[in-house]
Design a protein around this motif. Structure first.
Motif, PDB file in Angstrom:
ATOM      1  N   GLY A   9     -16.773  28.797  10.138  1.00 35.90           N
ATOM      2  CA  GLY A   9     -15.770  29.818   9.838  1.00 35.90           C
ATOM      3  C   GLY A   9     -14.368  29.273   9.957  1.00 35.90           C
ATOM      4  N   GLY A  10     -13.406  30.068   9.511  1.00 37.72           N
ATOM      5  CA  GLY A  10     -12.017  29.645   9.600  1.00 37.72           C
ATOM      6  C   GLY A  10     -11.115  30.502   8.755  1.00 37.72           C
ATOM      7  N   LEU A  11      -9.887  30.033   8.610  1.00 44.11           N
ATOM      8  CA  LEU A  11      -8.869  30.724   7.817  1.00 44.11           C
ATOM      9  C   LEU A  11      -8.727  30.018   6.476  1.00 44.11           C
ATOM     10  N   VAL A  12      -8.900  30.766   5.395  1.00 45.72           N
ATOM     11  CA  VAL A  12      -8.774  30.215   4.053  1.00 45.72           C
ATOM     12  C   VAL A  12      -7.906  31.148   3.211  1.00 45.72           C
ATOM     13  N   GLN A  13      -7.537  30.673   2.047  1.00 48.31           N
ATOM     14  CA  GLN A  13      -6.745  31.490   1.132  1.00 48.31           C
ATOM     15  C   GLN A  13      -7.641  32.118   0.070  1.00 48.31           C
ATOM     16  N   LYS A  87     -12.179  36.555  -1.282  1.00 49.51           N
ATOM     17  CA  LYS A  87     -11.181  37.609  -1.385  1.00 49.51           C
ATOM     18  C   LYS A  87     -10.796  38.074   0.018  1.00 49.51           C
ATOM     19  N   PRO A  88      -9.631  38.677   0.158  1.00 50.66           N
ATOM     20  CA  PRO A  88      -9.269  39.221   1.480  1.00 50.66           C
ATOM     21  C   PRO A  88     -10.316  40.195   2.021  1.00 50.66           C
ATOM     22  N   ASP A  89     -10.995  40.922   1.130  1.00 52.20           N
ATOM     23  CA  ASP A  89     -12.038  41.868   1.570  1.00 52.20           C
ATOM     24  C   ASP A  89     -13.247  41.159   2.176  1.00 52.20           C
ATOM     25  N   ASP A  90     -13.330  39.852   2.007  1.00 52.80           N
ATOM     26  CA  ASP A  90     -14.428  39.094   2.618  1.00 52.80           C
ATOM     27  C   ASP A  90     -14.147  38.770   4.080  1.00 52.80           C
ATOM     28  N   THR A  91     -12.969  39.097   4.553  1.00 49.18           N
ATOM     29  CA  THR A  91     -12.619  38.851   5.942  1.00 49.18           C
ATOM     30  C   THR A  91     -13.529  39.643   6.865  1.00 49.18           C
ATOM     31  N   ALA A  92     -14.193  38.926   7.766  1.00 50.71           N
ATOM     32  CA  ALA A  92     -15.152  39.563   8.669  1.00 50.71           C
ATOM     33  C   ALA A  92     -15.696  38.510   9.625  1.00 50.71           C
ATOM     34  N   VAL A  93     -16.430  38.993  10.611  1.00 51.71           N
ATOM     35  CA  VAL A  93     -17.252  38.098  11.422  1.00 51.71           C
ATOM     36  C   VAL A  93     -18.604  37.992  10.712  1.00 51.71           C
ATOM     37  N   TYR A  94     -19.033  36.787  10.467  1.00 46.97           N
ATOM     38  CA  TYR A  94     -20.296  36.549   9.762  1.00 46.97           C
ATOM     39  C   TYR A  94     -21.364  36.148  10.775  1.00 46.97           C
ATOM     40  N   PHE A  95     -22.488  36.849  10.685  1.00 53.85           N
ATOM     41  CA  PHE A  95     -23.602  36.633  11.596  1.00 53.85           C
ATOM     42  C   PHE A  95     -24.802  36.090  10.844  1.00 53.85           C
ATOM     43  N   GLY A 114     -27.287  35.291  15.902  1.00 58.68           N
ATOM     44  CA  GLY A 114     -26.271  34.398  16.426  1.00 58.68           C
ATOM     45  C   GLY A 114     -25.081  35.200  16.902  1.00 58.68           C
ATOM     46  N   ARG A 115     -24.088  34.519  17.451  1.00 61.78           N
ATOM     47  CA  ARG A 115     -22.916  35.192  17.995  1.00 61.78           C
ATOM     48  C   ARG A 115     -21.850  35.462  16.944  1.00 61.78           C
ATOM     49  N   GLY A 116     -21.981  34.863  15.803  1.00 63.79           N
ATOM     50  CA  GLY A 116     -21.039  35.120  14.730  1.00 63.79           C
ATOM     51  C   GLY A 116     -19.931  34.086  14.638  1.00 63.79           C
ATOM     52  N   THR A 117     -19.362  33.998  13.453  1.00 63.87           N
ATOM     53  CA  THR A 117     -18.223  33.123  13.212  1.00 63.87           C
ATOM     54  C   THR A 117     -17.210  33.865  12.352  1.00 63.87           C
ATOM     55  N   GLN A 118     -15.945  33.751  12.714  1.00 64.45           N
ATOM     56  CA  GLN A 118     -14.902  34.507  12.034  1.00 64.45           C
ATOM     57  C   GLN A 118     -14.497  33.826  10.731  1.00 64.45           C
ATOM     58  N   VAL A 119     -14.429  34.616   9.679  1.00 64.77           N
ATOM     59  CA  VAL A 119     -13.891  34.169   8.400  1.00 64.77           C
ATOM     60  C   VAL A 119     -12.710  35.065   8.064  1.00 64.77           C
ATOM     61  N   THR A 120     -11.566  34.463   7.851  1.00 66.15           N
ATOM     62  CA  THR A 120     -10.370  35.209   7.499  1.00 66.15           C
ATOM     63  C   THR A 120      -9.832  34.680   6.180  1.00 66.15           C
ATOM     64  N   VAL A 121      -9.661  35.586   5.229  1.00 65.22           N
ATOM     65  CA  VAL A 121      -9.170  35.208   3.906  1.00 65.22           C
ATOM     66  C   VAL A 121      -7.790  35.829   3.721  1.00 65.22           C
ATOM     67  N   SER A 122      -6.786  34.971   3.575  1.00 67.49           N
ATOM     68  CA  SER A 122      -5.421  35.459   3.389  1.00 67.49           C
ATOM     69  C   SER A 122      -5.116  35.618   1.901  1.00 67.49           C
TER      70      SER A 122
END
Length: 123
Positions: A9-13, A87-95, A114-122
């Motif tokens: 996971g991470g921060l992407v555009q 897309k920004p709407d894809d921003t979520a914690v992914y499990f 799993g505990r999840g991984t954060q995905v943030t779409v700017s």
């Protein structure tokens, strides 16, 4: 027991691609399918996609169909979630989750998470 660990996971555009990985260990012979779910702030956890453990058959949510691919990496014993045109709407914690049942879209069928991984779409 089955243990699942997500990574990637991470921060992407917006418009970028991202690949998440789910590493499975333990009693993996119990697994019939591995699914990916996501949960955005203030929203319920929703199904994204899944792959059956042995048959490698995939199922996707209509909201992401055409933009994501779920597949097994047999060499690494992982399940990958490839996401494109984010897309920004894809921003979520992914499990990542695994189920001993063949039903793949029903959240409550999944026994191990799993505990999840954060995905943030700017934007």
């Amino acid at each position: 027991q089955v243990q699942l660990v997500e990574s990637g996971g991470g921060l992407v555009q917006a418009g970028d691609s991202l690949r998440l990985s789910c590493a499975a260990s333990g009693r993996t012979f119990s697994i019939r399918a591995v699914g990916w779910f996501r949960q955005a702030p203030g929203k319920e956890r929703e199904f994204v996609g899944a792959v059956t453990w042995r048959e490698n058959s995939t199922t996707y949510a209509d909201s992401v169909k055409g933009r994501i691919t779920v597949f097994r990496d047999y060499a690494k014993n992982t399940v990958q979630l490839q996401m494109n045109s984010l897309k920004p709407d894809d921003t979520a914690v992914y499990f990542c989750a695994a189920t001993p049942q063949y039903t793949t879209t029903w959240l409550k069928a999944y026994s191990w998470w799993g505990r999840g991984t954060q995905v943030t779409v700017s934007s």
